[in-house]
Structure formats: C-alpha cells, structure tokens
Motif scaffolding. Sequence first.
Motif, PDB file in Angstrom:
ATOM      1  N   ARG A  20      -2.040   6.052   4.151  1.00  0.00           N
ATOM      2  CA  ARG A  20      -1.800   4.740   4.755  1.00  0.00           C
ATOM      3  C   ARG A  20      -0.472   4.153   4.315  1.00  0.00           C
ATOM      4  O   ARG A  20      -0.181   4.059   3.125  1.00  0.00           O
ATOM      5  CB  ARG A  20      -2.925   3.771   4.385  1.00  0.00           C
ATOM      6  CG  ARG A  20      -4.295   4.188   4.871  1.00  0.00           C
ATOM      7  CD  ARG A  20      -5.302   3.066   4.686  1.00  0.00           C
ATOM      8  NE  ARG A  20      -6.595   3.469   5.167  1.00  0.00           N
ATOM      9  CZ  ARG A  20      -7.546   4.013   4.400  1.00  0.00           C
ATOM     10  NH1 ARG A  20      -7.325   4.200   3.100  1.00  0.00           N
ATOM     11  NH2 ARG A  20      -8.702   4.363   4.918  1.00  0.00           N
TER      12      ARG A  20
ATOM     13  N   CYS B 140     -14.431   1.964   4.714  1.00  0.00           N
ATOM     14  CA  CYS B 140     -13.014   1.675   5.023  1.00  0.00           C
ATOM     15  C   CYS B 140     -12.815   1.035   6.398  1.00  0.00           C
ATOM     16  O   CYS B 140     -11.913   0.206   6.557  1.00  0.00           O
ATOM     17  CB  CYS B 140     -12.199   2.956   4.934  1.00  0.00           C
ATOM     18  SG  CYS B 140     -12.012   3.604   3.268  1.00  0.00           S
TER      19      CYS B 140
ATOM     20  N   ASP C 253      -0.704   1.077   1.928  1.00  0.00           N
ATOM     21  CA  ASP C 253      -0.970   1.341   0.517  1.00  0.00           C
ATOM     22  C   ASP C 253       0.242   1.912  -0.208  1.00  0.00           C
ATOM     23  O   ASP C 253       0.179   2.128  -1.421  1.00  0.00           O
ATOM     24  CB  ASP C 253      -2.124   2.352   0.377  1.00  0.00           C
ATOM     25  CG  ASP C 253      -3.429   1.831   0.933  1.00  0.00           C
ATOM     26  OD1 ASP C 253      -3.587   0.602   1.034  1.00  0.00           O
ATOM     27  OD2 ASP C 253      -4.294   2.663   1.274  1.00  0.00           O
ATOM     28  N   SER C 254       1.331   2.161   0.523  1.00  0.00           N
ATOM     29  CA  SER C 254       2.399   2.996  -0.022  1.00  0.00           C
ATOM     30  C   SER C 254       3.786   2.376  -0.009  1.00  0.00           C
ATOM     31  O   SER C 254       4.709   2.944  -0.592  1.00  0.00           O
ATOM     32  CB  SER C 254       2.461   4.317   0.766  1.00  0.00           C
ATOM     33  OG  SER C 254       1.175   4.916   0.880  1.00  0.00           O
TER      34      SER C 254
END
Length: 337
Positions: free
Chosen positions: A275, A331, A278-279
């Motif tokens: 994702r 999720c 998230d990065s």
Amino acid sequence: MHAPSEPSPRRGPADPCLQLALQGGGAHGAFTWGVLDRLLDEPRIGLGDVSGTSAGALNGAALVSGLRCGGRQEASRRLEQLWTELALVGAPLSWLLTPLRKPGLGVWDDAAPLLSPYQSNPFAMAPLHAVLARVVDVAALNAPGPVRLHVNALNLRTGEGRVFGPGALSVQALLASACAPLMFQAIEIDGESYWDGSYASNPALAPLYEDRRQADLLLVELAPLERPEVPTTAKNILNRINEIASMRGLREELRALQQADSRRGGGALRLHAIRLADSVPPAQAEPSVKRTVGMELFRALHAQGAAACEAWLRSHAGAVGRRSSVDLAACYFAASA
C-alpha cells in the motif's frame, strides 16, 4: 533496478508465482513502477498475469511487453522508458493541471474542476498515445502465451466496466483505461465511449483467478482505504468522490474474490497487498499529487515503491503459495460491518 538483499537461486517450475493487480492513481503509479522493478529483481517469485487500471494499465502494458519481448531486464527498461517519457511529454502541459493540484488559488482553485476537457485540453490524449506507441508492443500483448495483460475501462453509455484482454488490447484500450474525465476527452472504441476504469473497478480481479484453481494475487494499492478529514473545497470534495468510487469498486472485486475462494473450499485464492498509504510521507499521499508531472517526483515514488516491496518480500514472501498475508475482513470490510 534494485539488487536483491541476498543472492537468489534461479526460479524453478514449482516456485511461487504472483498475479499482479495494479491500481490507478496518476503520478502515484510511479510507486507501482518501483514495486515492479523490485519484483523483477526477485527470481524466487514468478510473475503471472497482470490486471491494471489507468496508471496500473500503463505499468502493466510496459511490464508485459518487456517480459514477452526480452525478459525481466527488458521489462525494467520499458518501465523506466514509460515514466521518463511521461515526464517529458507531461511537463509542457502541466500548466493545465496547476489549478487542480496547487492549493491557495482561491475561486479559480474551486472552479477548475468544473472546466470541460473539451474546452481546456485541445491536445486530448495525443501525447500519451505517442508515448505508448513507443513503449508498448501491442502485437506481443495480444499473442497467446503466459503473462497475459487485462485492462479495464468504464463504458459511458451503459455505466458498466469492460475488461480488454488478449485479442482486444490496443493503445486505444490503454488510453480508455487512463482517461480521467476532467482531464481528457472520452476515448472511442468500436463505437462506444470510455472513461477511466477506476470508476468501474480498480482493478478488475476476476481475470487473475477465474480460470485457475489456485492463485496468489498481489494488489499494489494506491487509493487510501480511509481519510480522516472532511473535504470542504470543491477540488478536495471531487478528489474524495473519486477515491470513494475507486474503493467501492475494489471492495466489490474483493467480495467476489472471497466468494470464489469459498466455492473452492477456502485458502485457494490468496491475497497480498503493498500500500502506498503505508509507505510514503502524508504529503506525497495527498490526492493532488496524482496530477503532478516531474521526474524528480517519479523517482522519489519509485524509490519508495521499491523499498516497500523489499519490506514486503522480507515479511511475506514465504506466504506466497501457502496463505494470504492480508486479512480481507479486517482490512477491507470491517468499516462496513
């Protein structure tokens, strides 16, 4: 390209294989470029079919063209060529997008989303067409064989999505998948007009598993699952509408995946995800960045995508072929429950 963290043996016929699901997201697609580049440097994991939407369709076309025409090194070369040429042809037109991505432009900033591309973009998608004609091998994409490409677009007349697969792939189909309605004029194919496929499904997942008893799907996810803030400007409201449409389409695809897996007895269809949210730093995940053009940004997102893939490989490569590394219910469906 990024070297593996440790020496890897050559991949054998029984080694795990990933079917790639590539979301759309404009410039954020350079993050996917980084993920793919790192996967190309990982011979322990095979690359199967690709389903892409919008920027994911462009990445997928460059990847599959390269794999079919010369292998992993050629795929990496074509991906870099794609993003380098996008930066070159996009820079002269970036002034058209300034009101959509730069904050603080007052009334113009909010009014810009109401402009029609039939009035404000006389170039239509001609520059992108020229790039794809140089990067993509359409004959290779349509030839029978492994590593197939599927891209999707939204039919304006019916409101239904259409998936273009081998035998129906063309530069026009790629343009249709990437045809953002407020930026480009609709793309016509066989007498029908099409818009960006993210309004239908982002991306279509069924082509990656419907003819397989088992499959591991890797989703490169560019659209955020949640945003805590309430949008108050026209531009940000439009951004959020687009994100919600994208995520609703993805959740429908994931529910269908869940049902298909249940019919197979459970555990046969396994999901994995990398994702963007998230990065990357929050400033780079901001939706207006999607309309930014520039090689400096593309390189930064590429590096972050490669690093995110490296982290995923370290944590989850062992799950491929065995189990999902994503809890679908937790999720994607917890909020609706």
